[in-house]
Design an enzyme around this catalytic site. Structure first.
Site, PDB file in Angstrom:
ATOM      1  N   PHE A 142       0.860  -1.185   0.000  1.00  0.00           N
ATOM      2  CA  PHE A 142       0.000   0.000   0.000  1.00  0.00           C
ATOM      3  C   PHE A 142       0.896   1.234   0.000  1.00  0.00           C
ATOM      4  CE2 PHE A 142      -2.395   3.531   1.673  1.00  0.00           C
ATOM      5  CZ  PHE A 142      -3.556   3.445   0.925  1.00  0.00           C
ATOM      6  N   ASP A 227       9.458   3.052   1.664  1.00  0.00           N
ATOM      7  CA  ASP A 227       8.285   3.852   1.974  1.00  0.00           C
ATOM      8  C   ASP A 227       8.091   3.820   3.491  1.00  0.00           C
ATOM      9  OD1 ASP A 227       5.778   4.874   2.474  1.00  0.00           O
ATOM     10  OD2 ASP A 227       4.809   3.877   0.789  1.00  0.00           O
ATOM     11  N   LYS A 256       2.878  11.809   6.689  1.00  0.00           N
ATOM     12  CA  LYS A 256       2.049  11.616   7.875  1.00  0.00           C
ATOM     13  C   LYS A 256       2.574  12.379   9.087  1.00  0.00           C
ATOM     14  CE  LYS A 256      -0.017   7.270   6.341  1.00  0.00           C
ATOM     15  NZ  LYS A 256      -1.342   7.826   6.002  1.00  0.00           N
TER      16      LYS A 256
END
Length: 404
Positions: A142, A227, A256
């Site tokens: 993801f 990531d 984030k």
């Protein structure tokens, strides 16, 4: 459920695109690890906005930096310099050991930027024939929801009826070094991978996996792109998850928690070769690197370090993980995690995890299900031992329920 909550939910259902299935709570305030709904009920946040709130809700020092900068200068675009960007570059490079920084906004933008950059590096530095660059990715990944990214997802929900998709990606199993070795060709420019697969259910690779991955990528002149948008900035008990195996990525993606939940901020961190290929006009973003984002990110990074949040994530994560493992419930198939990135996987016959998340809500815990049978647990890194112990009590009583 009060009439006001019903009104909020009804309005969202009537006017909003139905691309999410939230838990039935309407939140109106947050502080530290706690959030309150519109009826005044308090909950322990065990999702942290998918790890965007590592520093906790409304951290006062980040808030102060945001308010102060918002009163001075919010946006210049990159047509002009601003007095926060260089300071952001200096501080994030010093913190992470990076050589070059590309500021963006969302995590997905950081991933897209990395894809563009490693392809460009492949053509201009490695010598891959134009149009033939390949990037290796993992099944169950993801990395975001843009068209480019969902094209190499293996989740039918993210792909169905969104094609056609761009070529140039090879998909291999996560945690399988031999599969990576077989997939590498002379046209491979990068291996894009999450250190821990969060959306897939907090899937942790075998010990030593990334050490071997690093060696393979180095031997074949392939850029290792990690990531760390969910795993980075203290979530796993280290500044970066790569540090658990003592490796360094060629390209690291952050987002984030880079803003502590106040503002969309992301960054591509790289060696000189990859980002060094970009020239004026070839890539950019109106809001990327804006002074408000930079000031917020500087404060968000500072409090992580100065307030010992990374070390606390390691300590409280170990406590939380052991406590979850100690729960004796027939519903539990597996418990796993690193730092404060945790998951409880239920036996399929126990019923869907969503029901357990709703039961946890009734006990003052907000957690979120993923892939039907897994509960993700990721509280802010400011959580205390007492709060962990209280949360474990709620999980223990909830996980003994039978929703099958």
């Amino acid at each position: 459920m009060s009439s006001s909550v019903i009104d909020y939910l009804a309005t969202e259902a009537r006017l909003g695109a139905q691309n999410y299935a939230p838990i039935g709570v309407v939140l109106s305030r947050g502080e530290g690890v706690w959030v309150w709904d519109t009826d005044g009920n308090r909950y322990l946040d065990c999702l942290s906005a998918y790890s965007a709130l590592n520093q906790g809700h409304c951290h006062p020092k980040i808030l102060a930096a945001m308010v102060e900068q918002a009163s001075r200068l919010t946006l210049t675009s990159r047509a002009f310099h601003n007095d926060q960007l260089a300071l952001f570059y200096e501080e994030i490079a010093a913190l992470t050991g990076s050589h070059k920084v590309l500021p963006m906004n969302s995590g997905a933008e950081a991933v897209e930027s990395a894809i563009k950059s490693v392809r460009k590096w492949g053509y201009e530095v490695k010598g891959v024939p134009d149009g033939q660059a390949e990037i290796i990715v993992c099944a169950d990944n993801f990395h975001g929801r843009t068209l480019g990214i969902v094209g190499f997802s293996t989740d039918p929900e993210t792909r169905t009826h969104f094609g056609p998709f761009a070529p140039g990606f090879r998909i291999i199993p996560f945690g399988d070094v031999k599969a990576l070795e077989r997939a590498i060709t002379q046209n491979t420019v990068a291996f894009l991978v999450e250190p821990i697969q969060g959306e897939a259910g907090v899937i942790i690779p075998p010990v030593g996996y990334f050490t071997e991955v690093r060696q393979l990528c180095t031997a074949h002149n392939v850029m290792l792109v990690l990531d760390e948008i969910q795993t980075g900035l203290g979530r796993t008990g280290k500044l970066l998850a790569e540090q658990h195996e003592g490796i360094e990525a060629d390209v690291t993606l952050l987002g984030k928690a880079l803003s502590g939940g106040f503002y969309p901020v992301s960054a591509v961190l790289s060696n000189n070769d990859v980002l060094g290929t970009l020239r004026p006009g070839q890539h950019g973003s109106t809001f990327g690197g804006n002074p408000l984002a930079c000031a917020v990110a500087r404060a968000a990074m500072r409090v992580l370090v100065e307030e010992g949040m990374i070390e606390n994530a390691a300590t409280q994560g170990a406590r939380f993980l052991q406590g979850l493992k100690d729960i004796r419930a027939n519903t539990i198939r597996d418990v796993r995690g690193r730092g404060l990135m945790l998951a409880v996987e239920l036996h399929p016959e126990a019923g869907r995890a969503r029901r357990y998340c709703e039961a946890l809500q009734a006990k003052g815990i907000l957690a979120k299900d993923t892939h039907e049978h897994t509960i993700r647990i990721a509280p802010p890194l400011v959580i205390t031992s007492d709060q962990v112990d209280w949360a474990l009590e709620q999980f223990a009583t909830t996980l003994t329920l039978d929703f099958s």
